[in-house]
Design an enzyme around this catalytic site. Structure first.
Site, PDB file in Angstrom:
ATOM      1  N   LYS A  69      -6.615  23.629  28.613  1.00 36.53           N
ATOM      2  CA  LYS A  69      -5.562  24.104  29.502  1.00 36.53           C
ATOM      3  C   LYS A  69      -6.096  25.026  30.586  1.00 36.53           C
ATOM      4  O   LYS A  69      -5.590  25.041  31.697  1.00 36.53           O
ATOM      5  CB  LYS A  69      -4.450  24.791  28.710  1.00 36.53           C
ATOM      6  CG  LYS A  69      -3.608  23.797  27.947  1.00 36.53           C
ATOM      7  CD  LYS A  69      -2.348  24.417  27.415  1.00 36.53           C
ATOM      8  CE  LYS A  69      -1.546  23.350  26.678  1.00 36.53           C
ATOM      9  NZ  LYS A  69      -0.490  23.917  25.848  1.00 36.53           N
ATOM     10  N   LYS A 123       3.381  14.582  28.479  1.00 39.50           N
ATOM     11  CA  LYS A 123       4.371  14.839  29.519  1.00 39.50           C
ATOM     12  C   LYS A 123       3.692  15.101  30.851  1.00 39.50           C
ATOM     13  O   LYS A 123       4.277  14.950  31.908  1.00 39.50           O
ATOM     14  CB  LYS A 123       5.174  16.098  29.185  1.00 39.50           C
ATOM     15  CG  LYS A 123       5.874  16.040  27.872  1.00 39.50           C
ATOM     16  CD  LYS A 123       6.336  17.428  27.462  1.00 39.50           C
ATOM     17  CE  LYS A 123       6.113  17.599  25.981  1.00 39.50           C
ATOM     18  NZ  LYS A 123       6.851  18.638  25.328  1.00 39.50           N
ATOM     19  N   LYS A 176      -4.224  10.919  25.243  1.00 36.00           N
ATOM     20  CA  LYS A 176      -2.980  10.853  24.467  1.00 36.00           C
ATOM     21  C   LYS A 176      -1.773  10.830  25.400  1.00 36.00           C
ATOM     22  O   LYS A 176      -1.829  11.345  26.525  1.00 36.00           O
ATOM     23  CB  LYS A 176      -2.893  11.972  23.439  1.00 36.00           C
ATOM     24  CG  LYS A 176      -2.785  13.358  23.991  1.00 36.00           C
ATOM     25  CD  LYS A 176      -2.484  14.341  22.872  1.00 36.00           C
ATOM     26  CE  LYS A 176      -1.879  15.589  23.489  1.00 36.00           C
ATOM     27  NZ  LYS A 176      -1.249  16.486  22.575  1.00 36.00           N
TER      28      LYS A 176
HETATM   29  P1  AMP Z   1       3.752  18.999  22.762  1.00 33.63           P
HETATM   30  O1  AMP Z   1       4.420  17.898  23.498  1.00 33.63           O
HETATM   31  O2  AMP Z   1       2.307  19.116  23.134  1.00 33.63           O
HETATM   32  O3  AMP Z   1       4.518  20.273  22.746  1.00 33.63           O
HETATM   33  O4  AMP Z   1       3.710  18.529  21.244  1.00 33.63           O
HETATM   34  C1  AMP Z   1       4.803  18.557  20.354  1.00 33.63           C
HETATM   35  C2  AMP Z   1       4.446  17.866  19.064  1.00 33.63           C
HETATM   36  O5  AMP Z   1       4.226  16.450  19.284  1.00 33.63           O
HETATM   37  C3  AMP Z   1       3.138  18.339  18.405  1.00 33.63           C
HETATM   38  O6  AMP Z   1       3.251  18.266  17.011  1.00 33.63           O
HETATM   39  C4  AMP Z   1       2.108  17.394  18.948  1.00 33.63           C
HETATM   40  O7  AMP Z   1       0.972  17.332  18.194  1.00 33.63           O
HETATM   41  C5  AMP Z   1       2.906  16.075  18.935  1.00 33.63           C
HETATM   42  N1  AMP Z   1       2.396  15.156  19.972  1.00 33.63           N
HETATM   43  C6  AMP Z   1       2.323  15.393  21.297  1.00 33.63           C
HETATM   44  N2  AMP Z   1       1.810  14.339  21.960  1.00 33.63           N
HETATM   45  C7  AMP Z   1       1.542  13.393  21.008  1.00 33.63           C
HETATM   46  C8  AMP Z   1       0.994  12.079  21.048  1.00 33.63           C
HETATM   47  N3  AMP Z   1       0.630  11.497  22.202  1.00 33.63           N
HETATM   48  N4  AMP Z   1       0.861  11.418  19.886  1.00 33.63           N
HETATM   49  C9  AMP Z   1       1.236  11.973  18.720  1.00 33.63           C
HETATM   50  N5  AMP Z   1       1.763  13.212  18.610  1.00 33.63           N
HETATM   51  C10 AMP Z   1       1.920  13.925  19.738  1.00 33.63           C
END
Ligand code: AMP
Ligand code: TRP
Length: 323
Positions: free
Chosen positions: A111, A196, A193
Site C-alpha cells: 500500500k 476494488k 487478485k
Molecule cells: P478487502 O476487500 O481487502 O477489505 O477484503 C475483505 C475480505 O475479503 C478479506 O477477508 C479479504 O481477504 C477477502 N478478499 C478480498 N479480495 C479477495 C479475493 N480476490 N479473493 C478472495 N478473498 C478476497
C-alpha cells in the site's frame, strides 16, 4: 461453539472475491458459532477515501452482508467506529508492538508503494487496529482471505507479548481460510487478485447488472488453447473462471471439466454468465431498506460495546491504568 471475529473495509463496491473468500464463510460460521462481524471504517481511512460518501458506503456494505445471508439474529453486526474501545486498545497495544514487525507487513509495503503520497502513521499501525478488533472479543477464529494471514499471525504475537508482560489476558486467535475460495483473481489480470482498486473490468460487483456481468465474463482473459481444464500454472485465466463456477454452482471442478469437454471458451463463458446472473439476482433481491439496516447496526453497537468494555476493564487493570 467458538468465538469468531471478522471485518471488511467499507471501500466501494464489494465483489465476488469478497463474497467467495470471506462473506460466504461467515454465513456458514454463524450457524454454529458466536460470531461478530464488523464494517471496519477506521481501517478504510488509511488509504485515500471520500469523506462525503463514507457513511453511505458503510450502509451499502452492511446491506451486502445482510443480503448475502449474514443474519443479525445469529451474530453481532456493527460498525467499528461505533465502539471506541477499538481505538483505545490500539493505542495500548501500540506500546508493545515492535516497529520492525509492522514495517515488514506485506500489505503495508504494497500500500505504501501504491499510495506514495499517502504513507501515513495510520497505514503502518493498521495491523494493531486489526489486532485490537480481534483481541477485544476473545476471538478464537478469524475467517479471512489468504492475504490477511500475516496480520493474524502478528495479532498472535502481540497477544502473546501482552500475556507474557502483563499476565494471561488475550486468547491467541487463528485464521480460517476457506480453501477453494481462498483467492479469486481479476478476470482481466489473472495473476492479480480481484480487487476494488484494480481494473474495473476484471472485478464483478455483488450488485452488478446482468449486462455488466455479461460484458465482464465474456471479455475475461483466457489462453489460446480453447480447452476447459484447471491448470493454475499454465492456464490461470480459465482456472480462475472454473473456480468461480465451482464455488457458485457447488459442483466440483472435475465435474465441470467433464460437462464442458469438447466445448469452447465461448460456451463456458456463456454458462458462467448465466450462473452468475442467477446467483447474484437472489442476493440482489434480498436488499433491505436503509432505515432497517441502521436499526440492525444500532443494536449491534450496543452488544459489541458491552463486550468490548468488559474486556477493556481487564486490560486497563493489568496495565496499571485507571478503570
Ligand atoms: P478487502 O476487500 O481487502 O477489505 O477484503 C475483505 C475480505 O475479503 C478479506 O477477508 C479479504 O481477504 C477477502 N478478499 C478480498 N479480495 C479477495 C479475493 N480476490 N479473493 C478472495 N478473498 C478476497
Ligand atoms: N484487514 C482486513 C482486510 O483488509 C480487514 C479487517 C480489519 C479484519 N479488522 C479485521 C479482518 C479483523 C478480520 C478481523 O481485509
Amino acid at each position: 461453539m467458538k468465538k469468531v471475529f471478522s471485518g471488511i473495509r467499507p471501500t466501494g463496491d464489494i465483489h465476488i472475491g469478497n463474497y467467495l473468500g470471506a462473506i460466504n464463510q461467515w454465513v456458514q460460521l454463524q450457524e454454529e458459532n458466536d460470531c461478530i462481524f464488523s464494517i471496519v471504517d477506521w481501517h478504510a481511512i488509511t488509504t485515500p477515501y471520500n469523506e462525503s460518501t463514507l457513511q453511505d458506503t458503510i450502509l451499502e456494505v452492511a446491506s451486502i452482508y445482510l443480503a448475502c445471508g449474514v443474519d443479525p439474529k445469529k451474530c453481532i453486526l456493527f460498525t467499528q467506529s461505533d465502539v471506541k474501545q477499538h481505538t483505545e486498545l490500539t493505542w495500548l497495544l501500540g506500546s508493545i508492538t515492535p516497529l520492525g514487525e509492522l514495517q515488514r507487513m506485506t500489505q503495508f509495503k504494497d500500500k505504501s508503494k501504491k499510495h506514495k503520497e499517502y504513507i501515513n502513521a495510520g497505514l503502518i499501525n493498521y495491523p494493531i487496529l486489526m489486532a485490537s478488533d480481534i483481541l477485544l472479543y476473545d476471538a478464537e477464529l478469524v475467517p479471512v482471505g489468504k492475504d490477511q494471514t500475516q496480520h493474524v499471525e502478528l495479532t498472535r504475537n502481540i497477544a502473546q507479548k501482552f500475556n507474557n508482560k502483563y499476565g494471561e489476558t488475550f486468547i491467541l486467535p487463528e485464521s480460517l481460510i476457506s480453501k477453494e475460495g481462498a483467492t479469486i483473481y481479476s478476470l482481466q489480470e489473472p495473476d492479480k487478485k480481484m480487487s476494488k482498486t484494480g481494473d474495473p473490468k476484471g472485478c464483478i460487483g455483488i450488485f452488478d447488472s446482468p449486462e455488466d456481468i455479461k460484458k465482464k465474463v465474456m471479455s475475461a482473459q483466457t489462453d489460446s488453447e480453447n480447452e476447459i481444464r484447471f491448470d493454475l500454472t499454465k492456464k490461470k485465466g480459465i482456472s480462475n473462471l472454473l473456480n468461480i463456477y465451482s464455488l457458485f454452482s457447488k459442483k466440483s471442478i472435475k465435474d465441470i471439466e467433464k460437462e464442458f469437454e469438447g466445448k469452447g471458451y465461448g460456451d463456458f463463458k456463456k454458462s458462467l454468465t448465466e450462473l452468475l446472473i442467477d446467483k447474484l439476482k437472489i442476493i440482489q433481491e434480498n436488499r433491505m431498506e436503509k432505515e432497517d439496516i441502521k436499526k440492525i447496526l444500532e443494536k449491534g453497537k450496543k452488544l459489541a460495546e458491552a463486550r468490548a468494555e468488559q474486556k477493556m476493564k481487564v486490560v486497563r487493570k493489568r496495565m496499571g491504568l485507571a478503570l
